[in-house]
Design a protein around this motif. Structure first.
Motif, PDB file in Angstrom:
ATOM      1  N   HIS A 156       0.863  -1.177   0.000  1.00  0.00           N
ATOM      2  CA  HIS A 156       0.000   0.000   0.000  1.00  0.00           C
ATOM      3  C   HIS A 156       0.903   1.232   0.000  1.00  0.00           C
ATOM      4  CE1 HIS A 156      -2.476   3.291   1.540  1.00  0.00           C
ATOM      5  NE2 HIS A 156      -3.495   2.631   1.029  1.00  0.00           N
ATOM      6  N   ILE A 157       0.668   2.119  -0.966  1.00  0.00           N
ATOM      7  CA  ILE A 157       1.468   3.333  -1.090  1.00  0.00           C
ATOM      8  C   ILE A 157       0.625   4.519  -0.636  1.00  0.00           C
ATOM      9  CG2 ILE A 157       2.972   4.661  -2.610  1.00  0.00           C
ATOM     10  CD1 ILE A 157       3.644   1.692  -2.612  1.00  0.00           C
ATOM     11  N   GLY A 158       1.169   5.349   0.245  1.00  0.00           N
ATOM     12  CA  GLY A 158       0.450   6.530   0.712  1.00  0.00           C
ATOM     13  C   GLY A 158      -0.135   6.323   2.093  1.00  0.00           C
ATOM     14  N   SER A 159      -1.047   7.212   2.468  1.00  0.00           N
ATOM     15  CA  SER A 159      -1.611   7.207   3.818  1.00  0.00           C
ATOM     16  C   SER A 159      -2.731   6.184   3.939  1.00  0.00           C
ATOM     17  CB  SER A 159      -2.142   8.595   4.174  1.00  0.00           C
ATOM     18  OG  SER A 159      -1.101   9.551   4.158  1.00  0.00           O
ATOM     19  N   ARG A 167       0.842  -3.372 -12.232  1.00  0.00           N
ATOM     20  CA  ARG A 167       0.754  -4.463 -11.285  1.00  0.00           C
ATOM     21  C   ARG A 167      -0.713  -4.633 -10.892  1.00  0.00           C
ATOM     22  NH1 ARG A 167       3.307  -7.506 -12.539  1.00  0.00           N
ATOM     23  NH2 ARG A 167       3.125  -8.677 -10.586  1.00  0.00           N
ATOM     24  N   PRO A 168      -1.151  -5.855 -10.598  1.00  0.00           N
ATOM     25  CA  PRO A 168      -2.565  -6.074 -10.255  1.00  0.00           C
ATOM     26  C   PRO A 168      -2.998  -5.231  -9.056  1.00  0.00           C
ATOM     27  CG  PRO A 168      -1.432  -8.159 -10.614  1.00  0.00           C
ATOM     28  CD  PRO A 168      -0.371  -7.105 -10.591  1.00  0.00           C
ATOM     29  N   VAL A 206       1.456  -7.148  -5.814  1.00  0.00           N
ATOM     30  CA  VAL A 206       0.071  -6.665  -5.779  1.00  0.00           C
ATOM     31  C   VAL A 206       0.053  -5.293  -5.130  1.00  0.00           C
ATOM     32  CG1 VAL A 206      -2.258  -7.086  -4.861  1.00  0.00           C
ATOM     33  CG2 VAL A 206      -0.852  -9.018  -5.639  1.00  0.00           C
ATOM     34  N   LEU A 207      -0.812  -4.408  -5.632  1.00  0.00           N
ATOM     35  CA  LEU A 207      -0.941  -3.066  -5.067  1.00  0.00           C
ATOM     36  C   LEU A 207      -2.317  -2.913  -4.419  1.00  0.00           C
ATOM     37  CD1 LEU A 207       0.700  -1.080  -7.985  1.00  0.00           C
ATOM     38  CD2 LEU A 207       1.676  -1.506  -5.719  1.00  0.00           C
ATOM     39  N   LEU A 208      -2.317  -2.485  -3.168  1.00  0.00           N
ATOM     40  CA  LEU A 208      -3.540  -2.372  -2.382  1.00  0.00           C
ATOM     41  C   LEU A 208      -4.063  -0.939  -2.392  1.00  0.00           C
ATOM     42  CD1 LEU A 208      -5.633  -3.419  -0.303  1.00  0.00           C
ATOM     43  CD2 LEU A 208      -3.934  -2.948   1.481  1.00  0.00           C
TER      44      LEU A 208
END
Length: 432
Positions: free
Chosen positions: A248-251, A351-352, A324-326
């Motif tokens: 997970h990228i960011g806040s 990326r998925p 995987v990106l959340l």
């Protein structure tokens, strides 16, 4: 070359998503014979700093600055940590301290529409001379902070300029607005100001169809949807993490807590030895205490890698390497139209995308349109678990990828073409 004045609070070296929208528009506007002139605070109190964005500002861009007085500096004497959290939008729902309750009450009832309200009148006086000097008759205000729109309102009243109000987020319907401990009279003031801005601006730009629909019930002025986007080339053939990394990228703030994901991962760890060996949960940016606590309760503490805040360029690298990106949003009708800027950078990373949010979330239509991932609601557990296992199997076969389409529609350059067409009617076909 026609000039346009862009009035924004967030500008490099500010980090985070708020700065990127207009930094990127400014980057490409000159290709459409529009010269951007930027107005920003001289001494802002940014909660996140990312100096890498400074390099993206062309030396040819004219930037005007004027002093701002912000209460957050004084609030730091009470609690620097709590002040930074509130400024960043992190508002705990439970177990609020007396200091936090006090800061929220003061913020909500004494600083309407927000803590940058004291910048409005000095800016109007300062910009009166700038408009004359530069020969500008079109201004753009972008919020939040929505006090920036009050600068546009007063300049419109004083000089009858063409005023475009850009809303990166809604005003009174955004989730954290309800947490500001507003009095009845304060709620009315917010509503009145919102109505005034929406009815007096010559046109309005929003980032989602949901916000457009909401605002169309308040104003008859034209509303244009221009989403956020990605910049740079679409990623390809990057070396991926060896682990089955869900990043997970960011806040990841209070409320954006996909408990059904933690539950599904916990069950897979118990049931599948290979999954247990290879799983890694990676968080790049701020994560609230309640989300961490929830992850720990599902026995996933040993799988967590807390990176913290990194530069934007580093964040892009993490995206491109992750399996995987959340993407997660608060489970509420109020967040149906919230489309995080990271979504488009996730799409660029190819990326998925695993997205978990409210029913009827607008993000779902974008992900389906681009074939970039799968969207779940918070009540879905079995289908989520099945997808994770399916993706993990493909990861083991070195075949976990996306067959995305139509991503280029969300490039910053393509979106700037839409902006130029909205401002002055330039053809998007002849300028790209």
């Amino acid at each position: 070359m026609q000039k346009v004045l862009i009035i924004t609070y967030y500008w490099p070296p500010s980090g985070g998503p708020g700065v990127q929208r207009w930094l990127k528009f400014v980057k490409y506007l000159t290709e459409y014979k529009i010269e951007p002139v930027v107005y920003i605070p001289k001494n802002p109190n940014y909660s996140i700093i990312d100096k890498s964005f400074v390099k993206e500002i062309s030396n040819d861009i004219k930037i005007y600055k004027h002093k701002i007085t912000e209460p957050y500096r004084w609030a730091n004497f009470l609690s620097k940590n709590k002040t930074r959290q509130i400024s960043s939008g992190i508002i705990q729902d439970k177990n609020q301290s007396l200091i936090e309750k006090t800061l929220l009450w003061i913020r909500g009832n004494f600083f309407i529409p927000d803590a940058r309200k004291n910048w409005v009148n000095p800016s109007v006086s300062f910009l009166t001379n700038v408009l004359k000097k530069e020969g500008i008759n079109t201004i753009i205000t972008t919020g939040p902070p929505h006090s920036v729109h009050l600068i546009g309102l007063k300049l419109k009243q004083k000089h009858n300029v063409n005023w475009v109000a850009d809303f990166r987020d809604p005003w009174t319907s955004i989730g954290y607005h309800k947490k500001l401990r507003l009095s009845i009279s304060s709620k009315k003031k917010h509503k009145d100001l919102e109505h005034l801005v929406l009815s007096r601006a010559d046109s309005i730009i929003v980032t989602s169809e949901t916000t457009k629909k909401e605002f169309s019930h308040i104003t008859k002025q034209p509303i244009k949807v221009i989403t956020n986007g990605y910049d740079g080339d679409i990623s390809s053939n990057k070396d991926l993490d060896d682990e089955f990394t869900i990043s997970h990228i960011g806040s990841l703030l209070t409320g954006r807590n996909p408990v059904n994901l933690w539950k599904a991962l916990s069950e897979l760890v118990e049931e599948n030895k290979s999954f247990k060996k290879n799983l890694k949960l990676q968080f790049i940016g701020v994560i609230s205490d309640d989300v961490l606590k929830s992850i720990y309760e599902y026995g996933l503490k040993s799988y967590i890698n807390l990176i913290g805040y990194v530069s934007h360029n580093e964040a892009l690298e993490y995206q491109e390497k992750s399996q995987v990106l959340l993407l997660s949003e608060i489970d509420s009708p109020d967040t149906v139209g919230i489309i995080a800027g990271k979504l488009f950078e996730y799409m660029r990373a190819k990326r998925p995308i695993l997205a978990i949010g409210p029913n009827n979330w607008e993000v779902k239509s974008i992900i389906e349109e681009t074939n970039t991932g799968v969207v779940f609601n918070y009540s879905d557990n079995s289908n989520l678990k099945s997808l994770l296992l399916e993706w993990f199997t493909k990861y083991q076969e070195n075949n976990l990828k996306t067959e995305s389409i139509n991503i280029s529609n969300y490039s910053r350059k393509e979106l700037t073409a839409k902006l130029a067409a909205h401002l002055y009617g330039y053809s998007t076909k002849t300028n790209i």
